[in-house]
Design a protein around this motif. Structure first.
Motif, short mmCIF file in Angstrom:
data_model
loop_
_atom_site.label_atom_id
_atom_site.label_comp_id
_atom_site.label_asym_id
_atom_site.label_seq_id
_atom_site.Cartn_x
_atom_site.Cartn_y
_atom_site.Cartn_z
N GLY A 1 0.79 -1.22 0.00
CA GLY A 1 0.00 0.00 0.00
C GLY A 1 0.82 1.27 0.00
N ALA A 2 0.14 2.35 -0.29
CA ALA A 2 0.68 3.71 -0.16
C ALA A 2 -0.55 4.59 0.04
N PHE B 1 3.07 -2.26 4.26
CA PHE B 1 3.83 -1.05 3.92
C PHE B 1 5.29 -1.36 4.19
N GLU C 1 9.29 -0.11 3.73
CA GLU C 1 10.11 1.05 3.41
C GLU C 1 10.79 0.84 2.07
N VAL D 1 6.90 7.02 -2.89
CA VAL D 1 6.35 6.53 -1.63
C VAL D 1 7.42 6.78 -0.55
N LEU D 2 7.07 7.59 0.43
CA LEU D 2 8.02 7.96 1.48
C LEU D 2 8.14 6.83 2.51
N ALA D 3 9.12 6.97 3.41
CA ALA D 3 9.38 5.92 4.40
C ALA D 3 8.16 5.61 5.26
N ASP D 4 7.30 6.58 5.51
CA ASP D 4 6.12 6.35 6.36
C ASP D 4 4.91 5.84 5.57
N GLY D 5 5.13 5.52 4.29
CA GLY D 5 4.03 4.96 3.49
C GLY D 5 3.19 6.00 2.78
N THR D 6 3.47 7.29 3.02
CA THR D 6 2.68 8.32 2.34
C THR D 6 3.32 8.67 1.00
N ILE D 7 2.52 9.25 0.13
CA ILE D 7 3.00 9.53 -1.23
C ILE D 7 3.31 11.03 -1.39
#
Lengths: 254, 254, 254, 254
Positions: free
Chosen positions: A139-140, A157, A159, D60-66
């Motif tokens: 996911g993202a 998720f 990294e 996609v960043l390390a925290d799962g956000t885009i």
């Protein structure tokens, strides 16, 4: 002719709908999932999208009639408590160029905003380059809150994955949607990337259905999966035979 | 400069005309057919189309003068009962990009609508990848009614063919025309796809002529076909000789 | 930013001028010829053209300053009887795409029309794929009258040459100019197509000068030609040596 | 959607600022330098740029956000005498096409003009095709005065270098800026061109800092340089080993 032509055939009666996108891509996972969802929910086709950035192409249907390549929007009205109205997008192609991709997604988002959409689900495949027995779902999301909520539903998720980010409509709907204060999640089914993958589409849908409080039959998708298993088996057989033959030839030469 | 420049040189006097398109493509079947039709009917050139999506190119004619690459529209006025007025399109190129293809077809359709066109015939080739002794004509249409009517004229409709749909102007005129409530048929002459194919163009025209109640002489097209037969024979000879030679060389080496 | 930006730095004082174009192309013949003409006539730079269809590039000059790639227009005022005012075009690049080519030529033609231009000369090279000792000049024109006039000046017109027509600005100026009722001639110097060819440029200019009643010194162009002869000789030497070496190696192996 | 979307998130309070650009390119020198400058100066992000000419992609960043791919503008307010306010540009991509490059640079220049920018620094790498122990900094500028001033700071100006000019945003900002009467310098750090090169970025920054009267810590950049040294060493080891192995294999076969 405009870059993107969005023809609304029928105003959808939806309230605060959630948007679900599934277009052709890796393993065709997104498109398979969205089409299955549309079929099972008996969603209503209400708009079609043509674009100069699609190929200049018509398909010829089984009855000899033609169909211009397009994308189409469907809606579904909530049937029971806990469900939400949905707007769904699928189609024959994604835009051929970077320009067209942005243009099409932007135009659809404008329409979605008009219908009160604030939440997006985009569906796709995540190519692993190897056969996957039991595909997980990566996911993202647009916020850490959504990341947490998705984790609880079994979405993974990791990294630095996907390393190259998300390219195409599934990424762009989240990226451009976020600029319009929409929240969104991309669900990517693990897949080899070599073959159309109904199993991966099912894995994605199982998670999506939990989130949408929707129950689907997966019979037709499982049939497709069995068919693909046969195709994969035939390919492996062919490879083995051609291996044996070339072995024989080598012995013959030797 | 506009993307597509459509210069009407002379207003065509037509009533309820049928449109026929034949542009360069597989085996050049469509272009050969449309040009033959225009020549035999002594149709009148009335508009020319230039586009930034054609190559930036002029041809040099036999007398040393130049001609900017273009597409052109012709009209033909019905001469006897049962015939209909026609508007015909042929030219040097199709648009180079997907964008240009849509733009050009869309602009021509707008003009056709102005002249009262409701019915379209698009002509093309269907590449088989093997030599064809007696080319059949494959069809696709905008309605099942038209499919039936074409079947009666000898047009073949085969499920899943052409597999890749119809790409280019011949498909797009039907697809975009249908969005404007036009009816249309694509006639595709079977052809090897390797050589320019006047025989296939004739097969397409024979069906089209039945539909349009038009009688043509095919003499010049048959001449071209004989010429292409000679070219094909020369190619086969060359191949056989080079085969023999390499055979000799092998013996010599051996 | 507009597709093509045409900045007039200084209004040219010209009356009924003839236009001459020479841009980069086969053997760089057109550009070499136009630049030589501009230098020798001490023509005045009066406009520059930038375009999104040129590469996003600056050149670094010998003094360390930069120059954005462009095309430029120059004018020359007739000095003696029989001469005509001239507007000349040369530059670093032609448009990178078909779209850009049409756009740039169209924009320049609009400006030329404003300055009263009715006659065009476009200069280029005609690649033969073999070394040419004494390059002839091939022609193409917008009318048979001009063809005749050019023949009298020694320009060759050969049926079916150039086979592929004339691609790029030299063709497009004639083709799009003709649509604006301008008359024009393309002069193509024969050249190998492998190396920059000042000899071919001189051949083109000698004919152009006769037509324009202009006398030029060709000293600097002849110097460049001698330089290119040395380069060509060096290439032949290198080839011969590498031939000898591989010969030796073969003997050694043998 | 516009070709380039420039969203100002917060009006920057700057007076007579200098502009510094560093985007991805050869050895990623420009981007590394600009990012280091932004980090060390704690510059404030105030505008973001999206473009249809960037890839249709989210990271996609390390925290799962885009994060939608973009370019961003930052500002820095002078802290002590001799310093100047700065506006800085860096980002994920340069425009994918020539068209987009011009469009993006042009749009940013319009904004810069609004903020009173008259001086530009563009940062990049100069690929030498060989490892560089101590990278020099090559320059190009919009005026001979600036060339002189830069020479005094240690910038090298070599005739005919870079031979191919400067391609991309670093060249275009100077070229299009000059048309708006802006003065500018391009600083190009020598680099192999094979690997991301923090040492080259530091060399560029050391000169830039002298010019801007700014003092930076280079600790983090030196860490990155050591990391890249390890990567380079590993690559050399791998190469040597594969060399040895193939040597062994050869002996084995022999």
């Amino acid at each position: 002719m405009e870059e993107v032509v969005l023809r609304v055939l029928k105003e959808p009666k939806v309230r605060n709908p959630i948007f679900v996108e599934g277009l052709p891509g890796v393993g065709n996972v997104g498109k398979l999932a969205a089409e299955h969802l549309i079929d099972e929910l008996k969603a209503t086709r209400f708009a079609e999208i043509h674009s100069k950035d699609f190929p200049p192409q018509v398909f010829v249907l089984a009855d000899g009639t033609i169909k211009l390549v397009d994308n189409a929007l469907y809606y579904f009205r909530a049937k029971k408590k806990g469900q939400r109205d949905l707007i769904l997008l699928t189609g024959d192609y994604q835009g051929l160029s970077s320009q067209g991709q942005y243009e099409i997604v932007d135009k659809v988002l404008t329409l979605l905003q008009k219908y009160g959409v604030h939440e997006l689900f985009t569906l796709g495949g995540y190519g692993l380059g190897r056969m996957v027995a039991k595909p997980g779902v990566l996911g993202a999301a647009t916020s850490t809150d959504l990341v947490k909520r998705m984790k609880r539903l079994g979405v993974q998720f990791r990294e630095d994955e996907p390393g190259g980010g998300i390219v195409g409509a599934s990424g762009l709907f989240l990226g451009l949607g976020k600029l319009r204060s929409m929240e969104g999640v991309c669900l990517m089914g693990e897949t080899s990337g070599y073959l159309v993958d109904p199993k991966s589409a099912q894995a994605v849908l199982e998670i999506l259905c939990k989130s949408l409080s929707v129950t689907l039959s997966f019979g037709s998708l499982e049939n497709k999966a069995r068919e693909m298993d046969r195709v994969a088996q035939q390919l492996r057989d062919l490879e083995r035979k051609s291996g044996e033959k070339s072995g024989e030839e080598l012995r013959y030469i030797g």
